[in-house]
Write a protein that holds these residues in place. Sequence first.
Motif, PDB file in Angstrom:
ATOM      1  N   THR A   1       0.774  -1.341   0.149  1.00 44.64           N
ATOM      2  CA  THR A   1       0.055  -0.211   0.004  1.00 44.64           C
ATOM      3  C   THR A   1       0.807   1.020   0.101  1.00 44.64           C
TER       4      THR A   1
ATOM      5  N   GLN B   1      -8.146  -4.573  -7.252  1.00 48.69           N
ATOM      6  CA  GLN B   1      -8.322  -3.627  -5.860  1.00 48.69           C
ATOM      7  C   GLN B   1      -7.063  -2.890  -5.578  1.00 48.69           C
TER       8      GLN B   1
ATOM      9  N   HIS C   1      -5.776   3.346  -2.885  1.00 52.45           N
ATOM     10  CA  HIS C   1      -6.422   3.458  -1.512  1.00 52.45           C
ATOM     11  C   HIS C   1      -6.617   4.698  -1.225  1.00 52.45           C
TER      12      HIS C   1
ATOM     13  N   SER D   1      -9.426   7.902   5.228  1.00 56.72           N
ATOM     14  CA  SER D   1     -10.995   8.379   5.507  1.00 56.72           C
ATOM     15  C   SER D   1     -10.819  10.005   5.452  1.00 56.72           C
TER      16      SER D   1
ATOM     17  N   GLU E   1      -5.584   2.585   9.101  1.00 51.21           N
ATOM     18  CA  GLU E   1      -6.458   2.668   7.917  1.00 51.21           C
ATOM     19  C   GLU E   1      -5.795   1.693   7.065  1.00 51.21           C
ATOM     20  N   ARG E   2      -4.657   1.654   6.902  1.00 48.93           N
ATOM     21  CA  ARG E   2      -3.847   0.858   5.810  1.00 48.93           C
ATOM     22  C   ARG E   2      -4.456  -0.697   6.121  1.00 48.93           C
TER      23      ARG E   2
ATOM     24  N   TYR F   1      -7.996  -1.195   5.109  1.00 47.65           N
ATOM     25  CA  TYR F   1      -8.005  -1.367   3.576  1.00 47.65           C
ATOM     26  C   TYR F   1      -7.385  -2.710   3.410  1.00 47.65           C
TER      27      TYR F   1
ATOM     28  N   SER G   1     -10.042  -5.292   4.100  1.00 44.59           N
ATOM     29  CA  SER G   1     -11.058  -5.159   2.828  1.00 44.59           C
ATOM     30  C   SER G   1     -10.659  -5.733   1.590  1.00 44.59           C
TER      31      SER G   1
END
Lengths: 58, 803
Positions: B100, B134, B170, B173, B246-247, B250, B253
């Motif tokens: 990421t 993705q 990516h 928020s 947050e990484r 992600y 998900s």
Amino acid sequence: MLDFLTENWGTILVSALLAAAVIAAFLSLRRARKKGAACACGGSCGQCACSGMCHKQP
Amino acid sequence: MEIRIALAGNPNSGKTTLFNALTGSNQFVGNWPGVTVEKKEGRLKRHSDVVITDLPGIYSLSPYTLEEVVARDYLMNQRPNAILNIVDGSNLERNLYLTTQLTELGIPVVVAINMMDVVKKSGDTIRTEELSRQLGCKVVEISALKGTGVTEAAETAIQAAIEDKAVPMHRFSGPVEHAIAHIEEAVLHDYPAEQQRWYATKIFERDERVLQSLKIPAGTMAHIEQDIQAAEKELDDDAESIITNERYVYIASVLKSAYKKRNAGKLSISDKIDRVVTNRFLALPIFAAVMFIVYYVSVTTVGTWATDWANDGVFGEGWRLFGVGSAAYEEAAEAYAVPGAMVEAFESAAEEAGIDPAEASDLTATAVFYDDNGNVTEELPVDFAAYQEAAAIEEPDPAAFGWWVPGIPVLVGNVLTAIGCAPWLEGLILDGIVGGVGAVLGFVPQMLVLFLFLAFLESCGYMARVAFVMDRVFRKFGLSGKSFIPMLIGTGCGIPGIMASRTIENERDRRMTIMTTTFIPCGAKLPIIALISGALFGGAWWVAPSAYFVGILAIVVSGIMLKKTRIFAGDPAPFVMELPAYHWPTLGNVLRSMWERGWSFIRKAGTIILLSAIVLWFLQGFGVENGSFGMVKDLNNSILAAIGSAIAWLFAPLGWGDWQSAVASITGLIAKENVVNTFGILYGGFDEVAENGWQIWANMRAVYTPLAAYSFLVFNLLCAPCFAAMGAIKREMNNAKWTVFAIGYQCVFAYAASLILYQLGSLFSGSGSVAGAIAALAVLGLILYLLFRPYKESTSLRAKVTI
């Protein structure tokens, strides 16, 4: 002079070969030390992941 | 146009294996994290215009470790055309964290999922198309170890470099994206668009190195800081943690739709093995047993058979190809043993008496028979009649049995005699070079067996567990398991071991690790161990393994003593290490690792050992005898004897105060193999050192008792390493005082250990001296005091402050 060479050609030849081997060994050590390809250590610095920090890369 | 592709990935994800497969290089591969600290470059096979760079393994692009700094600086400053991101398929979640970050650099990224064979075997499924969609980059499946998919991965990376498209998918928020947008606008508008996002994220994280490099004006920084603090307040966390969390959200998900684990929550085979191998009670005994087997097999069994062949055959009289004719020759040689010894004894006695043996009718000699260990088994009187009878029996010619291949000394000797070489030069070549260098080369088979074992243990993943296991032991005396990694590497050679200490962040721990790493016997010390084991202990099973454990004990004792001193005091640094999955190493990798290490020893024998052998031969062959300088008949009159005698007294309390041993220890500083080289020239009677015969061993036994020999071994194992390793210590310490202290400590510790061993051992065996025992007890008492005195943590800091 010629007699001396004729009588001792074996010794002269082997001495010359030995001298060449010694010079080659010196040069090899010097070159290896610069490159880190294989310095005096048995671990071969060139294979060491950190060799670039100690030796100039070729 | 040259295309530059960087290999980036987590530690131990297989980057170096892939690098070797792509470039045809032979870089060292180890199944533990941190093998590569510096970047390595090579050209892609069949694509001379493509340069592949192997970066150190990193978990993130945060500058917490040396490896991360090296990798990040390269990626940001050198800007490769594409990044081939190696991802361990068996540990996707953790590996994708780096992915990421890489996709934000503005450089095209291709993700190569490695170890796909392991993933498929375990029944897990990775949907690469979904993952590709993705992540916004191409994803390929490879197995670097088996070489599958590697060419496709390289070609995909080349294609990505040519297309030059990089789109980070990516998004953080709202509050974070808001702050990042402000940062880009306020600070980074002059930067290339594709680099702005990464820099903005790092500024948000308050990355010190990035902030320093950007030199943001204080006013602008204060403005940005307001945005960052607003995001922190809203999300109730600090900026760096927000980005990290947050990484991972992600990644979770992404994996939800692209990865399916068959046995979620169940123990893998590696986990099951680790339950035993890293067990609280079993781990250390298992480690001890493994190292015992490694040294026992290397030195005492398989290695010895191979070394015997090398010494008796290649560097001896010769050998029989495939052993054809060996049995018949041994039978004939056995039958000739008695008459041969009788002839030799009678002719020697005649020579001493100065008469011709053929006319020595009144002479009587004694033939002495020895066993394999040099012990006298029988003494037989030989008169003239018995001599004549024995002389009539023809000595069996080894060349007449089977396919005989003459040894190197025989071949060289024949050539030198045939060309009429001068005797002094023949002596130099046969006794000095072939005798000295051959003595070292004769041990190469044992080294190769040791290196084969070490390569296997490293590749399969066991050595990484050892660091974890040793962490528990080391922590008790103030070091962490991280200090054991240099020691593991030091088993091959001390220099890369010393170098590896630079990954230890704590300066005190790093210095202590440098000081103690060379206590572990390196490969060059193996010939000394094998020589002492064979010559003085009849190849006893415990000698070689004990050398390794003496090294470990020296580290533990030194660690405890040093940690209680003011300069080393302090808590050990935390040790976090990822344990790689066990796997069967490929035969090619293990053999390559073994050969690379072994070959460096062979090469060393042709350079520094060769030069040392020549110098030693001159020093032992020349001196002052009968009032004039020249070649000497008695070695005790040589220059070498004069030098050795001047320092030999120092070692007398250790049980080996003869000049030969002193010289051997000093020449060992050039290279440790030189100890054996020196014995080959001085003690050998110009025979091969490791021969399983009685000549050299009998010569050594005349000088050493087993206790003195073990004391000599301990001193040479623990004292200052070779000059090259001392140079490494100097470089790593980067301080003359610390270098002198480190080398001085090693020598003093080695001397103290040998003194205690020899003097107290002599006391128990009834041959010790009172003065020696008192000195040894005093040194032992001092060590015990340093070991058990209470630990006092410094509560105050003294420093010179200049105002």
